[in-house]
Design a protein around this motif. Structure first.
Motif, short mmCIF file in Angstrom:
data_model
loop_
_atom_site.label_atom_id
_atom_site.label_comp_id
_atom_site.label_asym_id
_atom_site.label_seq_id
_atom_site.Cartn_x
_atom_site.Cartn_y
_atom_site.Cartn_z
N ILE A 1 0.68 -1.06 -0.11
CA ILE A 1 0.16 0.06 -0.16
C ILE A 1 0.93 1.29 -0.08
O ILE A 1 1.99 1.45 0.82
CB ILE A 1 -0.94 -0.01 1.25
CG1 ILE A 1 -1.89 -1.27 1.10
CG2 ILE A 1 -1.65 1.33 1.27
CD1 ILE A 1 -2.63 -1.40 2.49
N CYS A 2 0.81 2.13 -1.03
CA CYS A 2 1.49 3.45 -1.08
C CYS A 2 1.43 4.27 0.39
O CYS A 2 0.11 4.83 0.63
CB CYS A 2 1.12 4.27 -2.17
SG CYS A 2 1.90 5.89 -2.25
N GLY A 3 2.43 4.43 1.00
CA GLY A 3 2.43 5.32 1.93
C GLY A 3 1.96 6.83 1.83
O GLY A 3 1.77 7.60 2.88
N GLU A 4 2.00 7.29 0.44
CA GLU A 4 1.65 8.57 0.32
C GLU A 4 0.11 8.42 -0.10
O GLU A 4 -0.33 9.50 0.82
CB GLU A 4 2.49 9.12 -1.09
CG GLU A 4 2.67 10.68 -1.05
CD GLU A 4 3.51 11.13 -0.24
OE1 GLU A 4 4.51 10.48 0.32
OE2 GLU A 4 3.36 12.33 0.24
N CYS A 5 -0.33 7.92 -0.96
CA CYS A 5 -1.73 8.18 -1.39
C CYS A 5 -2.88 6.93 -1.00
O CYS A 5 -4.04 7.08 -1.15
CB CYS A 5 -2.00 8.31 -2.87
SG CYS A 5 -1.30 6.75 -3.68
N VAL B 1 4.07 4.51 -8.37
CA VAL B 1 4.95 5.12 -9.19
C VAL B 1 4.49 6.64 -9.55
O VAL B 1 5.25 7.53 -9.67
CB VAL B 1 4.77 4.48 -10.64
CG1 VAL B 1 5.37 5.36 -11.72
CG2 VAL B 1 5.30 3.01 -10.56
N THR B 2 3.20 6.88 -9.07
CA THR B 2 2.66 8.35 -9.45
C THR B 2 3.59 9.17 -8.31
O THR B 2 3.98 10.17 -8.53
CB THR B 2 1.18 8.35 -9.19
OG1 THR B 2 0.78 7.04 -10.26
CG2 THR B 2 0.89 9.61 -9.49
N CYS B 3 3.24 8.69 -7.12
CA CYS B 3 3.68 9.41 -6.05
C CYS B 3 5.26 9.64 -5.95
O CYS B 3 5.76 10.58 -5.69
CB CYS B 3 3.31 8.82 -4.65
SG CYS B 3 1.66 8.85 -4.10
N LYS B 4 6.01 8.44 -6.33
CA LYS B 4 7.43 8.43 -6.28
C LYS B 4 7.84 9.42 -7.31
O LYS B 4 9.01 10.12 -7.30
CB LYS B 4 8.10 7.13 -6.56
CG LYS B 4 9.37 7.09 -6.13
CD LYS B 4 10.18 5.68 -6.07
CE LYS B 4 11.50 5.54 -5.41
NZ LYS B 4 12.35 4.53 -5.84
N GLY B 5 7.33 9.35 -8.61
CA GLY B 5 7.48 10.26 -9.56
C GLY B 5 7.37 11.75 -9.40
O GLY B 5 8.22 12.65 -9.52
N ARG B 6 6.21 12.10 -8.67
CA ARG B 6 6.07 13.34 -8.32
C ARG B 6 7.13 13.57 -7.25
O ARG B 6 7.60 14.98 -7.36
CB ARG B 6 4.70 13.33 -7.56
CG ARG B 6 3.96 14.62 -7.64
CD ARG B 6 2.58 14.59 -7.10
NE ARG B 6 2.43 13.92 -5.86
CZ ARG B 6 1.21 13.09 -6.06
NH1 ARG B 6 0.29 13.29 -6.90
NH2 ARG B 6 1.28 12.29 -4.86
N TRP B 7 7.28 12.84 -6.23
CA TRP B 7 8.38 13.24 -5.29
C TRP B 7 9.74 13.51 -5.82
O TRP B 7 10.30 14.34 -5.40
CB TRP B 7 8.16 12.25 -4.14
CG TRP B 7 9.39 12.48 -3.05
CD1 TRP B 7 9.11 13.32 -2.23
CD2 TRP B 7 10.38 11.83 -2.85
NE1 TRP B 7 10.17 13.19 -1.34
CE2 TRP B 7 11.01 12.03 -1.71
CE3 TRP B 7 10.91 10.81 -3.44
CZ2 TRP B 7 12.29 11.89 -1.18
CZ3 TRP B 7 12.14 10.16 -2.95
CH2 TRP B 7 12.63 10.79 -2.01
N GLU B 8 10.11 12.57 -6.67
CA GLU B 8 11.51 12.77 -7.40
C GLU B 8 11.59 13.89 -8.09
O GLU B 8 12.50 14.63 -8.30
CB GLU B 8 11.87 11.60 -7.99
CG GLU B 8 12.33 10.46 -7.25
CD GLU B 8 12.40 8.93 -8.10
OE1 GLU B 8 12.26 9.13 -9.05
OE2 GLU B 8 12.58 8.18 -7.34
N GLN B 9 10.51 14.33 -8.90
CA GLN B 9 10.50 15.63 -9.81
C GLN B 9 10.68 16.61 -8.77
O GLN B 9 11.54 17.62 -8.89
CB GLN B 9 9.38 15.77 -10.44
CG GLN B 9 9.39 15.82 -11.84
CD GLN B 9 8.03 15.57 -12.50
OE1 GLN B 9 6.94 15.86 -11.84
NE2 GLN B 9 8.21 15.60 -13.81
N ALA B 10 9.98 16.66 -7.74
CA ALA B 10 10.01 17.79 -6.74
C ALA B 10 11.49 18.07 -6.18
O ALA B 10 12.05 19.08 -5.92
CB ALA B 10 9.02 17.70 -5.81
N SER B 11 12.02 16.89 -5.69
CA SER B 11 13.28 17.03 -5.02
C SER B 11 14.41 17.19 -6.08
O SER B 11 15.40 17.39 -5.64
CB SER B 11 13.39 15.90 -4.27
OG SER B 11 13.74 14.78 -4.86
N GLY B 12 14.11 16.90 -7.18
CA GLY B 12 15.10 17.06 -8.45
C GLY B 12 16.22 15.96 -8.44
O GLY B 12 17.05 15.95 -9.32
#
Ligand SMILES: [Zn+2]
Length: 123
Positions: free
Chosen positions: A83-87, A106-117
């Motif tokens: 279960i995704c810890g984010e959503c 994938v969605t949460c990780k992708g968003r988070w990686e994009q945010a942190s660069g």
């Protein structure tokens, strides 16, 4: 769309985690041996120090990975695995199979990686 893991998929992921876990433990053991105090051999000193830094970094990465694997195994035991810890969505089996210790979809990780660069371990 959510898809629960079947018992067979669950078992497959569990054995992946256990295999990865023992590999990591072996790797860390190996790194610890490399980190043993260097001998008083003058010539190889500098090179050895660089190697030691690399081994230390690897050990840190392995330790973080091992902690995630342990959390995943614990989650398997209490039924919160996959279960995704984010959503809170169910992480697809295809993704878990590639990275069974993952804690995010994938969605949460992708968003988070994009945010942190950059890619780095979550605390
Ligand atoms: Zn998510």
């Amino acid at each position: 769309m959510s898809q629960k893991l079947s018992p067979a998929q669950f078992d497959e992921l569990k054995s992946l985690l256990l295999t990865r876990r023992s590999e990591l433990q072996q790797e860390m053991q190996q790194n610890r041996e490399n980190l043993a105090p260097p001998s008083a051999d003058e010539g190889g000193m500098v090179q050895r120090n660089v190697a030691r830094e690399v081994d230390q970094a690897l050990t840190d990465i392995d330790a973080a990975d091992l902690a995630r694997i342990d959390r995943a195994l614990k989650a398997m035991a209490d039924g919160s695995y996959g279960i995704c810890g984010e959503c809170g969505c169910d992480i697809p089996f295809e993704r878990l199979k590639i990275e069974p210790q993952t804690e995010h979809c994938v969605t949460c990780k992708g968003r988070w990686e994009q945010a942190s660069g950059q890619i780095k371990a979550r605390p």
